[in-house]
Enzyme design. Structure first.
Site, PDB file in Angstrom:
ATOM      1  CB  SER A 157      -8.917   6.716   4.353  1.00  0.00           C
ATOM      2  OG  SER A 157      -9.212   7.023   3.022  1.00  0.00           O
ATOM      3  CB  CYS A 177      -5.854   4.944   2.483  1.00  0.00           C
ATOM      4  SG  CYS A 177      -7.391   5.158   1.572  1.00  0.00           S
TER       5      CYS A 177
HETATM    6  P1  4NP Z   1      -7.138   2.414  -0.541  1.00  0.00           P
HETATM    7  O1  4NP Z   1      -6.986   1.203  -1.614  1.00  0.00           O
HETATM    8  O2  4NP Z   1      -5.838   3.190  -0.593  1.00  0.00           O
HETATM    9  O3  4NP Z   1      -7.328   1.685   0.755  1.00  0.00           O
HETATM   10  O4  4NP Z   1      -8.334   3.206  -0.984  1.00  0.00           O
HETATM   11  C1  4NP Z   1      -6.613   1.402  -2.939  1.00  0.00           C
HETATM   12  C2  4NP Z   1      -7.548   1.819  -3.859  1.00  0.00           C
HETATM   13  C3  4NP Z   1      -7.179   2.004  -5.180  1.00  0.00           C
HETATM   14  C4  4NP Z   1      -5.869   1.753  -5.574  1.00  0.00           C
HETATM   15  C5  4NP Z   1      -4.935   1.330  -4.640  1.00  0.00           C
HETATM   16  C6  4NP Z   1      -5.308   1.153  -3.320  1.00  0.00           C
HETATM   17  N1  4NP Z   1      -5.511   1.914  -6.935  1.00  0.00           N
HETATM   18  O5  4NP Z   1      -4.332   1.620  -7.265  1.00  0.00           O
HETATM   19  O6  4NP Z   1      -6.328   2.323  -7.755  1.00  0.00           O
END
Ligand code: 4NP
Length: 166
Positions: free
Chosen positions: A15, A8
């Site tokens: 993920s 992800c």
């Molecule tokens: P993930 O979610 O891709 O499902 O782990 C996210 C975690 C952090 C961020 C974006 C999506 N971020 O922008 O920090």
């Protein structure tokens, strides 16, 4: 051995949840998970924002309420080496897929899949939505979507293993 990598953006919400859920489902189905087992499972992020962190508290909570422990997982960034090391590299959404395709050597492109392409009983949901800016309820919904995909992907893997052993 089949090596599976879930990907992800941050490697702290979707993920690691997919890693934990799929491991749980696979062990429940009698597969052995380790370097010497039937499958090896890991997860990574296309972004570097959260390297070394545990999964998000809301993901850990949604998983724990279904008996799945994500406490030992730590975020890491997807590397070029991953495209050689893994057999299945599964993107949570199309943006992750696009980023993976940009990094992945052409000879490994056939390893890249959208995780939801394996889901059963999830009509109309073709990506695992990013819950990061959402509330706990969104994390519970994401957990259920991931579980649907994990069940479908496990069916695929079981067929793969039985054809290898035939
Ligand atoms: P993930 O979610 O891709 O499902 O782990 C996210 C975690 C952090 C961020 C974006 C999506 N971020 O922008 O920090």
């Amino acid at each position: 051995m089949i090596r599976i990598l879930f990907v992800c953006l941050g490697n702290i919400c979707r993920s690691p949840t997919a890693e934990g859920v799929f491991r749980h489902r696979a062990i429940e189905a009698g597969l052995r998970d380790s370097y010497i087992g039937d499958i090896f499972i890991d997860s990574a992020g296309t972004g570097a924002y959260h390297i070394g962190e545990k999964p998000d508290r809301r993901s850990r909570s949604a998983a724990a309420s279904q008996g799945i422990d994500l406490e030992s997982l730590r975020a890491r960034k997807l590397t070029l080496q991953d495209f050689s090391d893994f057999d299945y590299i599964l993107a949570m959404d199309r943006e992750n897929m696009k980023n993976m395709k940009n990094l992945c050597p052409a000879r490994h492109h056939k390893k890249l899949h959208l995780f939801m392409d394996f889901a059963q009983n999830c009509p109309g949901i073709t990506e695992v939505p990013d819950p990061y800016q959402e509330d706990q309820e969104a994390f519970e919904r994401v957990f259920n979507i991931i579980d649907r995909a994990a069940i479908g992907f496990l069916d695929h893997i079981k067929q793969n293993i039985s054809s290898q052993n035939a």
